[in-house]
Each structure stands twice: as C-alpha cells, then as structure tokens.
Scaffold this motif. Sequence first.
Motif, PDB file in Angstrom:
ATOM      1  N   LEU A   1       1.541  -1.366  -0.300  1.00 31.42           N
ATOM      2  CA  LEU A   1      -0.204  -0.012  -0.161  1.00 31.42           C
ATOM      3  C   LEU A   1       0.196   0.965   0.064  1.00 31.42           C
ATOM      4  O   LEU A   1       1.464   1.692   0.658  1.00 31.42           O
ATOM      5  CB  LEU A   1      -0.996   0.239   1.018  1.00 31.42           C
ATOM      6  N   SER A   2       0.820   2.102  -0.858  1.00 31.92           N
ATOM      7  CA  SER A   2       1.321   3.260  -0.777  1.00 31.92           C
ATOM      8  C   SER A   2       0.096   4.859  -0.638  1.00 31.92           C
ATOM      9  O   SER A   2      -0.098   4.724  -0.630  1.00 31.92           O
ATOM     10  CB  SER A   2       2.160   3.278  -2.502  1.00 31.92           C
ATOM     11  N   LEU A   3       1.196   5.398   0.405  1.00 27.27           N
ATOM     12  CA  LEU A   3      -0.173   6.810   0.779  1.00 27.27           C
ATOM     13  C   LEU A   3       0.774   8.105   0.437  1.00 27.27           C
ATOM     14  O   LEU A   3       2.405   8.003   0.397  1.00 27.27           O
ATOM     15  CB  LEU A   3      -0.252   6.530   2.521  1.00 27.27           C
ATOM     16  N   LYS A   4      -0.112   8.767  -0.347  1.00 30.08           N
ATOM     17  CA  LYS A   4       0.328  10.107  -0.607  1.00 30.08           C
ATOM     18  C   LYS A   4      -0.072  11.096   0.352  1.00 30.08           C
ATOM     19  O   LYS A   4      -1.419  10.600   1.202  1.00 30.08           O
ATOM     20  CB  LYS A   4      -0.201  10.593  -1.829  1.00 30.08           C
ATOM     21  N   ASN A   5       0.780  12.376   0.602  1.00 31.60           N
ATOM     22  CA  ASN A   5      -0.025  14.142   1.481  1.00 31.60           C
ATOM     23  C   ASN A   5      -0.221  13.244   2.772  1.00 31.60           C
ATOM     24  O   ASN A   5      -1.148  13.159   3.291  1.00 31.60           O
ATOM     25  CB  ASN A   5      -1.197  14.362   0.996  1.00 31.60           C
ATOM     26  N   VAL A   6       0.837  12.492   3.227  1.00 30.65           N
ATOM     27  CA  VAL A   6       1.208  12.147   4.137  1.00 30.65           C
ATOM     28  C   VAL A   6       1.496  12.926   5.321  1.00 30.65           C
ATOM     29  O   VAL A   6       3.228  13.263   4.748  1.00 30.65           O
ATOM     30  CB  VAL A   6       0.622  10.459   5.198  1.00 30.65           C
ATOM     31  N   THR A   7       2.325  12.834   6.832  1.00 30.01           N
ATOM     32  CA  THR A   7       2.723  12.938   7.523  1.00 30.01           C
ATOM     33  C   THR A   7       3.720  12.078   8.433  1.00 30.01           C
ATOM     34  O   THR A   7       2.794  11.384   9.074  1.00 30.01           O
ATOM     35  CB  THR A   7       2.448  14.543   8.355  1.00 30.01           C
ATOM     36  N   ALA A   8       4.407  11.375   8.512  1.00 30.16           N
ATOM     37  CA  ALA A   8       5.455  10.799   9.447  1.00 30.16           C
ATOM     38  C   ALA A   8       6.309  11.872  10.351  1.00 30.16           C
ATOM     39  O   ALA A   8       6.819  11.923  10.361  1.00 30.16           O
ATOM     40  CB  ALA A   8       6.261   9.371   8.451  1.00 30.16           C
ATOM     41  N   THR A   9       6.084  11.471  11.642  1.00 36.02           N
ATOM     42  CA  THR A   9       6.951  11.793  12.804  1.00 36.02           C
ATOM     43  C   THR A   9       7.520  10.838  13.101  1.00 36.02           C
ATOM     44  O   THR A   9       6.935  10.085  13.948  1.00 36.02           O
ATOM     45  CB  THR A   9       5.873  12.364  13.937  1.00 36.02           C
ATOM     46  N   VAL A  10       8.966  11.283  13.575  1.00 33.46           N
ATOM     47  CA  VAL A  10       9.614  10.161  14.502  1.00 33.46           C
ATOM     48  C   VAL A  10       9.488  10.631  16.003  1.00 33.46           C
ATOM     49  O   VAL A  10       9.838  11.793  16.708  1.00 33.46           O
ATOM     50  CB  VAL A  10      11.325  10.321  13.984  1.00 33.46           C
ATOM     51  N   ILE A  11       9.018   9.925  16.809  1.00 33.70           N
ATOM     52  CA  ILE A  11       9.172  10.258  18.150  1.00 33.70           C
ATOM     53  C   ILE A  11      10.042   9.021  19.318  1.00 33.70           C
ATOM     54  O   ILE A  11      10.141   8.081  18.967  1.00 33.70           O
ATOM     55  CB  ILE A  11       7.726   9.785  19.009  1.00 33.70           C
ATOM     56  N   CYS A  12      11.369   9.666  19.850  1.00 31.47           N
ATOM     57  CA  CYS A  12      12.087   8.958  20.674  1.00 31.47           C
ATOM     58  C   CYS A  12      11.803   9.585  21.410  1.00 31.47           C
ATOM     59  O   CYS A  12      12.273  10.328  22.263  1.00 31.47           O
ATOM     60  CB  CYS A  12      13.327   9.299  20.426  1.00 31.47           C
TER      61      CYS A  12
ATOM     62  N   ASP B   1      10.347  15.257  11.039  1.00 33.48           N
ATOM     63  CA  ASP B   1       9.138  14.469  10.726  1.00 33.48           C
ATOM     64  C   ASP B   1       8.763  15.028   8.856  1.00 33.48           C
ATOM     65  O   ASP B   1      10.259  16.144   8.888  1.00 33.48           O
ATOM     66  CB  ASP B   1       7.513  15.431  11.279  1.00 33.48           C
ATOM     67  N   GLU B   2       7.941  14.402   8.217  1.00 34.27           N
ATOM     68  CA  GLU B   2       8.568  14.640   6.938  1.00 34.27           C
ATOM     69  C   GLU B   2       6.895  14.541   6.010  1.00 34.27           C
ATOM     70  O   GLU B   2       5.799  13.501   7.131  1.00 34.27           O
ATOM     71  CB  GLU B   2       9.120  13.784   5.922  1.00 34.27           C
ATOM     72  N   PHE B   3       6.833  15.015   5.359  1.00 32.01           N
ATOM     73  CA  PHE B   3       5.702  15.068   4.276  1.00 32.01           C
ATOM     74  C   PHE B   3       5.322  14.620   2.865  1.00 32.01           C
ATOM     75  O   PHE B   3       6.272  15.251   2.109  1.00 32.01           O
ATOM     76  CB  PHE B   3       4.192  16.423   4.116  1.00 32.01           C
ATOM     77  N   GLY B   4       5.009  13.962   2.564  1.00 30.80           N
ATOM     78  CA  GLY B   4       4.484  13.443   1.637  1.00 30.80           C
ATOM     79  C   GLY B   4       4.306  11.876   1.246  1.00 30.80           C
ATOM     80  O   GLY B   4       2.785  11.607   1.696  1.00 30.80           O
ATOM     81  N   GLU B   5       5.331  11.210   0.384  1.00 33.27           N
ATOM     82  CA  GLU B   5       4.850   9.905   0.267  1.00 33.27           C
ATOM     83  C   GLU B   5       5.289   8.345   0.970  1.00 33.27           C
ATOM     84  O   GLU B   5       6.777   8.596   1.381  1.00 33.27           O
ATOM     85  CB  GLU B   5       5.238   9.513  -1.649  1.00 33.27           C
ATOM     86  N   MET B   6       4.847   7.321   0.978  1.00 32.28           N
ATOM     87  CA  MET B   6       5.220   6.311   1.718  1.00 32.28           C
ATOM     88  C   MET B   6       4.477   5.352   1.112  1.00 32.28           C
ATOM     89  O   MET B   6       3.515   5.020   0.666  1.00 32.28           O
ATOM     90  CB  MET B   6       5.221   6.669   3.458  1.00 32.28           C
ATOM     91  N   LEU B   7       5.235   4.249   1.544  1.00 31.76           N
ATOM     92  CA  LEU B   7       4.990   2.218   1.157  1.00 31.76           C
ATOM     93  C   LEU B   7       5.246   1.617   2.687  1.00 31.76           C
ATOM     94  O   LEU B   7       6.455   1.611   2.828  1.00 31.76           O
ATOM     95  CB  LEU B   7       5.730   2.670  -0.181  1.00 31.76           C
ATOM     96  N   PHE B   8       3.986   0.934   2.474  1.00 31.20           N
ATOM     97  CA  PHE B   8       4.322  -0.013   3.072  1.00 31.20           C
ATOM     98  C   PHE B   8       4.973  -1.168   3.331  1.00 31.20           C
ATOM     99  O   PHE B   8       4.940  -1.710   1.321  1.00 31.20           O
ATOM    100  CB  PHE B   8       2.804  -0.234   3.862  1.00 31.20           C
ATOM    101  N   THR B   9       5.944  -2.290   3.442  1.00 31.28           N
ATOM    102  CA  THR B   9       6.106  -3.672   2.937  1.00 31.28           C
ATOM    103  C   THR B   9       5.959  -4.517   3.673  1.00 31.28           C
ATOM    104  O   THR B   9       5.057  -4.532   4.972  1.00 31.28           O
ATOM    105  CB  THR B   9       7.867  -2.989   3.086  1.00 31.28           C
ATOM    106  N   HIS B  10       6.870  -5.794   3.561  1.00 34.36           N
ATOM    107  CA  HIS B  10       6.120  -6.913   4.298  1.00 34.36           C
ATOM    108  C   HIS B  10       6.561  -6.460   5.494  1.00 34.36           C
ATOM    109  O   HIS B  10       6.321  -7.192   6.758  1.00 34.36           O
ATOM    110  CB  HIS B  10       6.617  -7.955   3.996  1.00 34.36           C
TER     111      HIS B  10
END
Length: 412
Positions: free
Chosen positions: A209-220, A227-236
């Motif tokens: 599944l590929s997603l567009k226009n989402v935000t990913a945020t790294v939390i530690c 954080d980054e905005f744009g496209e991402m992909l889910f893998t196995h």
Amino acid sequence: MKQVLIIGGGAAGLMAAVSAAQHGAKVTILEKMKDIGRKILITGKGRCNLTNSCDIPELVKNMPGNGSFLYSAFHAFSNLDSIEFFNQAGLPTKVERGGRVFPVSDQAKDVIKAFARQLAKLDVAVTLGQPVKKLIVENGRAIGAATIDAEYRADAIIVTTGGASYPGTGSSGDGYRLAEVIGHTIVPLKPSLVPLEVEEDWITELQGLSLKNVTATVICDGKKAADEFGEMLFTHYGLSGPIILSLSKKVAELFVATPDKEVTIEINLKPALSMEILDKRLQRDFTKFAKKQLKNSLHELLPAKLIPVVIDLSFIDADKFVHQITKEERSRLLNVLQHLTFTIPQTRPVTEAIVTAGGVSTKEIDARTMESKLVNALFFAGEVIDIDGYTGGFNLQAAFSTGYVAGKYAAT
C-alpha cells in the motif's frame, strides 16, 4: 601528459574521469565489476534521478551529512552544469515534481551510454574486473594502486569506490579500507536513505500500500525528533518510500545516541485536517452511511487495505452499524487516523541503504580540491567521503560535483 588513475567506475568516478581528461590528463579507470555504473542503473527506480533543479543553498540544505563541505564543489560544478553536461552528451533531460531531474527516456542505462560516449571521445582507458587491493604511497605521495594481477602507476589517484550499500553493484566498502590503511579516519558507517523495520506483525496486512500526502513523525522517548510530509510505502517488514527514507538517517542516529530509548513513527493519515475538522468530516460520512456497518462506511476516507487495520486499532467491532457508534469510539477512531503508530526496532541493514552515511572524514580532505590533507596526489570523490543527502537527486549531484573537482585538480 599527467597520468591519473581512478579507482571505481560509478557516478563520481565517471565524472572524475571526464573532468581529468578534459583538463589534459591521460586517464585510466580501474573498476572491480564487469561493467561501469552499476549503481546508477538502480537509482530512481531504474529511471536515474540525475540531480535537482533547486539553487545551491537548497542543494546544501538537502545534504544533511556535511553539506557545508560541498559549497565549493557545488559552485565549481553545479546542478545546472550537470544538466548541460548530459544534454551535450546526447541525453535530453526533464524536470519533474520537487525539482527532480530525469532523462527524458526514463532509462538509467542511457546515462551510462552518455558517459561511455564521453569516455571514448576523451580516450579514457577502462579496465574492468580489477579490484584494487592497496594504494601505493611513497614519501607521503600516492603513486599507484595494486590489484591481484598488476600494479598501476600514476601521477595522481582518485578514490571513487562508493559506499557500503548495494554491494552487488560493487559498493562494498573497499575505499574505506584502502583509505584507513594509509592513515585516514573513517567516520563510522550508518545506513542513510534506508527502509525501516517495525515490530507490529499486522504490517503484513498493509504490504504494497502506497500513501500520498501523509505526515510521518519520529518520536524518541516521547519527544518529536523529526517529521516529513509526502509519500510512503508499506512493505512486508515495515516502512519505506520517500518520506521514510528521508527520516531514516535521523532514526539511525537515535539508535546510536539513545540505544535504550524507544523509537516510534506516527503516521498522520489526514495531516491537512485538524482533529475538529476531521471529526466533522467523519460525522458527515457517518450520517451518509448511517445504516451500514462500520467496515463498509470508510471507503471514501481511507484506502481499502487500511480500513480493517484502523478499525481494529480503534477497538471497535467492524460489524457494528454506524448509527450505533458512540462518541468515545469515534474519538478513538480519530486518534488512530492522526496517530497511526509503529515501533521501530531497527533500520534495514546498510547493504540495503540507497546511501551510506559515514566514510572518509571531511576534516582530512581539502574541500576546494578534494585532495587528501594527509597524502599528496590522493583525491576522494562521491559516497566514499562522509557526505550524504536526501532523496531527490542530491546524492548523485554530490558525486558529480566532487568527481568533477577531483578530476580537475588531479589533472593540473
């Protein structure tokens, strides 16, 4: 005529060869593989993202790994110079979204062909299947290189062996060993632009599944790290795609700096909407599909693969009818939509990274000429140096710029 020996026939090495030959040197490339430019062939998903059309300050900004070291090289051979070089070599280019520059043909192999034409035109010798075992240094000066079969002497040596990622292309860390033996400091290697693994086993339900226009945020340790905005992909095994690759360097750094802290990534599936506006949108959908089961009411809001996952993480019965959903259940659903969370145990290995962070210390290289500060007539270019950038053509431009500069000064 000055003799210049180039170790490695990748992006930096090929540009260094062209530059050295253009500046009057007799050039020989020693390439360990059976052909040149193997890693170029897999860049940009086989299309080869040559460079980026942004200005030089933006180029530097997109090189988080020692970008300031590249100011001089970028000015000496800019992204506009790269575009002109390929156009004159018979490779028309085009600019796409985000300033990414590609061959019009969308074929990385055409980039190799353009280089091959220039090498032939400039009478550059290319010796294949010759892995270099050591550099020959006498009285503080590089004078040659030794392979299993022979010794090659030269007036200047340029090391362009690449990083330690995708070893099948020839980038297996040889340059680090060659440089370290003669006294250079190697900044510890880390994967950069690398997919991330996740602990959650339900990731397999989202594979592909590929997603567009989402935000990913790294939390530690509960705090936002990047954080980054744009496209991402889910893998196995986890997460990939442009914004994940851009965040991966920060994740790798956190694992080194805070090994005992938990690292997670939160995906905001609807970052353009505030929680209040998203709630109103959800209520409109619930009114529209009031007589349907929840699992059949979210198709206008989410991709089909995400619906069962989001419902399950919201602890709501998927078969429950929409008009029966409580305010509390809707609140849980909203929270998942804006905070889809994954636990990151590790990155994928450096061998799977698009780019290697770390390498020959920039403190030991003259930024103006790319010559070693420790060994005369020894130059470095490309990924073997401790430089790395984001996706978008920045890493190849760094290879071309440093390669051009190293070739010029090795020849003069």
